[in-house]
Design a protein around this motif. Structure first.
Motif, short mmCIF file in Angstrom:
data_model
loop_
_atom_site.label_atom_id
_atom_site.label_comp_id
_atom_site.label_asym_id
_atom_site.label_seq_id
_atom_site.Cartn_x
_atom_site.Cartn_y
_atom_site.Cartn_z
N VAL A 58 0.86 -1.18 0.00
CA VAL A 58 0.00 0.00 0.00
C VAL A 58 0.90 1.23 0.00
CG1 VAL A 58 -1.98 -1.12 1.10
CG2 VAL A 58 -0.24 -0.05 2.52
N GLU A 59 0.35 2.35 -0.44
CA GLU A 59 1.14 3.58 -0.61
C GLU A 59 1.93 3.95 0.64
OE1 GLU A 59 3.01 6.39 -2.53
OE2 GLU A 59 1.47 5.25 -3.57
N ASP A 60 1.31 3.79 1.79
CA ASP A 60 2.00 4.16 3.04
C ASP A 60 2.50 2.92 3.79
OD1 ASP A 60 -0.49 3.21 3.77
OD2 ASP A 60 -0.89 4.79 5.23
N GLY A 61 2.79 1.86 3.03
CA GLY A 61 3.26 0.61 3.63
C GLY A 61 4.58 0.77 4.37
N VAL A 62 4.76 -0.10 5.34
CA VAL A 62 5.99 -0.11 6.14
C VAL A 62 6.62 -1.49 5.99
CG1 VAL A 62 6.93 0.07 8.47
CG2 VAL A 62 5.07 1.56 7.75
N PHE A 63 7.90 -1.53 5.70
CA PHE A 63 8.64 -2.77 5.49
C PHE A 63 9.84 -2.76 6.44
CE2 PHE A 63 11.77 -5.44 3.34
CZ PHE A 63 11.00 -6.51 2.89
N THR A 64 9.89 -3.74 7.31
CA THR A 64 11.01 -3.85 8.24
C THR A 64 11.99 -4.88 7.69
OG1 THR A 64 9.56 -3.31 10.10
CG2 THR A 64 11.68 -4.33 10.62
N LEU A 65 13.22 -4.45 7.48
CA LEU A 65 14.24 -5.36 6.96
C LEU A 65 14.60 -6.42 7.99
CD1 LEU A 65 16.51 -2.74 5.19
CD2 LEU A 65 14.81 -4.23 4.15
N GLY A 88 16.18 -8.54 10.69
CA GLY A 88 16.95 -8.06 11.83
C GLY A 88 16.33 -6.85 12.50
N GLY A 89 15.37 -6.21 11.83
CA GLY A 89 14.65 -5.09 12.41
C GLY A 89 15.43 -3.82 12.60
N ARG A 90 16.62 -3.76 11.99
CA ARG A 90 17.46 -2.57 12.20
C ARG A 90 17.07 -1.40 11.32
NH1 ARG A 90 22.89 -5.97 12.07
NH2 ARG A 90 21.48 -7.33 11.00
N ARG A 91 16.32 -1.68 10.25
CA ARG A 91 15.95 -0.60 9.34
C ARG A 91 14.50 -0.77 8.93
NH1 ARG A 91 18.39 0.54 3.42
NH2 ARG A 91 17.28 2.46 3.02
N VAL A 92 13.76 0.32 9.00
CA VAL A 92 12.35 0.33 8.62
C VAL A 92 12.18 1.25 7.43
CG1 VAL A 92 10.01 0.88 9.37
CG2 VAL A 92 11.62 -0.14 10.99
N LEU A 93 11.55 0.73 6.38
CA LEU A 93 11.29 1.53 5.17
C LEU A 93 9.83 1.93 5.18
CD1 LEU A 93 13.09 -0.91 2.75
CD2 LEU A 93 14.03 1.17 3.73
N GLU A 94 9.56 3.18 4.86
CA GLU A 94 8.20 3.68 4.85
C GLU A 94 7.83 4.19 3.47
OE1 GLU A 94 7.16 6.23 8.12
OE2 GLU A 94 8.63 5.26 9.41
N GLY A 95 6.79 3.63 2.88
CA GLY A 95 6.27 4.05 1.59
C GLY A 95 6.84 3.25 0.43
N ARG A 96 6.06 3.18 -0.64
CA ARG A 96 6.44 2.40 -1.82
C ARG A 96 7.77 2.83 -2.41
NH1 ARG A 96 0.74 2.63 -4.93
NH2 ARG A 96 -0.28 0.94 -3.80
N GLU A 97 7.98 4.14 -2.49
CA GLU A 97 9.21 4.64 -3.12
C GLU A 97 10.44 4.15 -2.36
OE1 GLU A 97 11.26 8.90 -4.04
OE2 GLU A 97 9.10 8.73 -4.41
N ALA A 98 10.41 4.24 -1.04
CA ALA A 98 11.54 3.81 -0.22
C ALA A 98 11.74 2.30 -0.33
CB ALA A 98 11.33 4.20 1.24
N GLY A 157 10.89 0.31 -2.90
CA GLY A 157 11.43 0.01 -4.23
C GLY A 157 12.89 0.39 -4.37
N ALA A 158 13.25 1.56 -3.84
CA ALA A 158 14.64 2.02 -3.92
C ALA A 158 15.56 1.10 -3.13
CB ALA A 158 14.75 3.45 -3.41
N ALA A 159 15.12 0.65 -1.97
CA ALA A 159 15.95 -0.25 -1.16
C ALA A 159 16.10 -1.60 -1.84
CB ALA A 159 15.34 -0.41 0.23
N ALA A 160 15.04 -2.09 -2.48
CA ALA A 160 15.12 -3.37 -3.19
C ALA A 160 16.11 -3.27 -4.34
CB ALA A 160 13.74 -3.77 -3.69
N GLU A 161 16.05 -2.17 -5.07
CA GLU A 161 16.98 -1.99 -6.18
C GLU A 161 18.42 -1.85 -5.69
OE1 GLU A 161 17.33 0.52 -10.33
OE2 GLU A 161 15.70 0.97 -8.95
N ALA A 162 18.62 -1.13 -4.60
CA ALA A 162 19.96 -0.97 -4.04
C ALA A 162 20.51 -2.31 -3.56
CB ALA A 162 19.94 0.03 -2.89
N ALA A 163 19.65 -3.14 -2.98
CA ALA A 163 20.09 -4.46 -2.51
C ALA A 163 20.50 -5.33 -3.68
CB ALA A 163 18.97 -5.12 -1.71
N GLU A 164 19.76 -5.26 -4.78
CA GLU A 164 20.10 -6.06 -5.96
C GLU A 164 21.47 -5.67 -6.48
OE1 GLU A 164 20.48 -7.67 -9.90
OE2 GLU A 164 20.52 -5.55 -9.42
N ALA A 165 21.74 -4.38 -6.52
CA ALA A 165 23.04 -3.91 -7.00
C ALA A 165 24.16 -4.41 -6.07
CB ALA A 165 23.05 -2.39 -7.08
N ARG A 166 23.87 -4.43 -4.78
CA ARG A 166 24.85 -4.89 -3.80
C ARG A 166 25.18 -6.36 -4.00
NH1 ARG A 166 22.30 -2.44 0.22
NH2 ARG A 166 21.22 -4.29 0.90
#
Length: 81
Positions: A40-47, A49-59, A61-70
């Motif tokens: 959902v637009e205002d979704g929250v995704f906790t990575l 280990g729980g050390r990082r929380v992403l809020e919103g679709r844009e964040a 998607g950007a984190a998923a893309e950054a992880a793929e590059a890593r």
């Protein structure tokens, strides 16, 4: 003891499995925007280990893309057996 599971439980379980399979297929295929749109637009995704929380679709998607590059495609499905 009465069961707390509803008659729809197997169908819901199958639907959830199908949803996760679609999500992972998007990730494996590099469709990070599509993956992010499954939240959902205002979704929250906790990575993990729980050390990082992403809020919103844009964040998300950007984190998923950054992880793929890593990981440079490590573990990405290739379709071959």
């Amino acid at each position: 003891m009465a069961s707390t599971r509803s008659a729809a439980a197997p169908e819901v379980y199958a639907e959830v499995l199908h949803f996760y399979a679609r999500q992972m297929h998007m990730m494996d295929g590099g469709d990070f925007a599509g993956f992010a749109k499954t939240f959902v637009e205002d979704g929250v995704f906790t990575l993990a280990g729980g050390r990082r929380v992403l809020e919103g679709r844009e964040a998300i998607g950007a984190a998923a893309e950054a992880a793929e590059a890593r990981y440079q495609g490590a573990g990405r499905a290739t379709g071959s057996t």
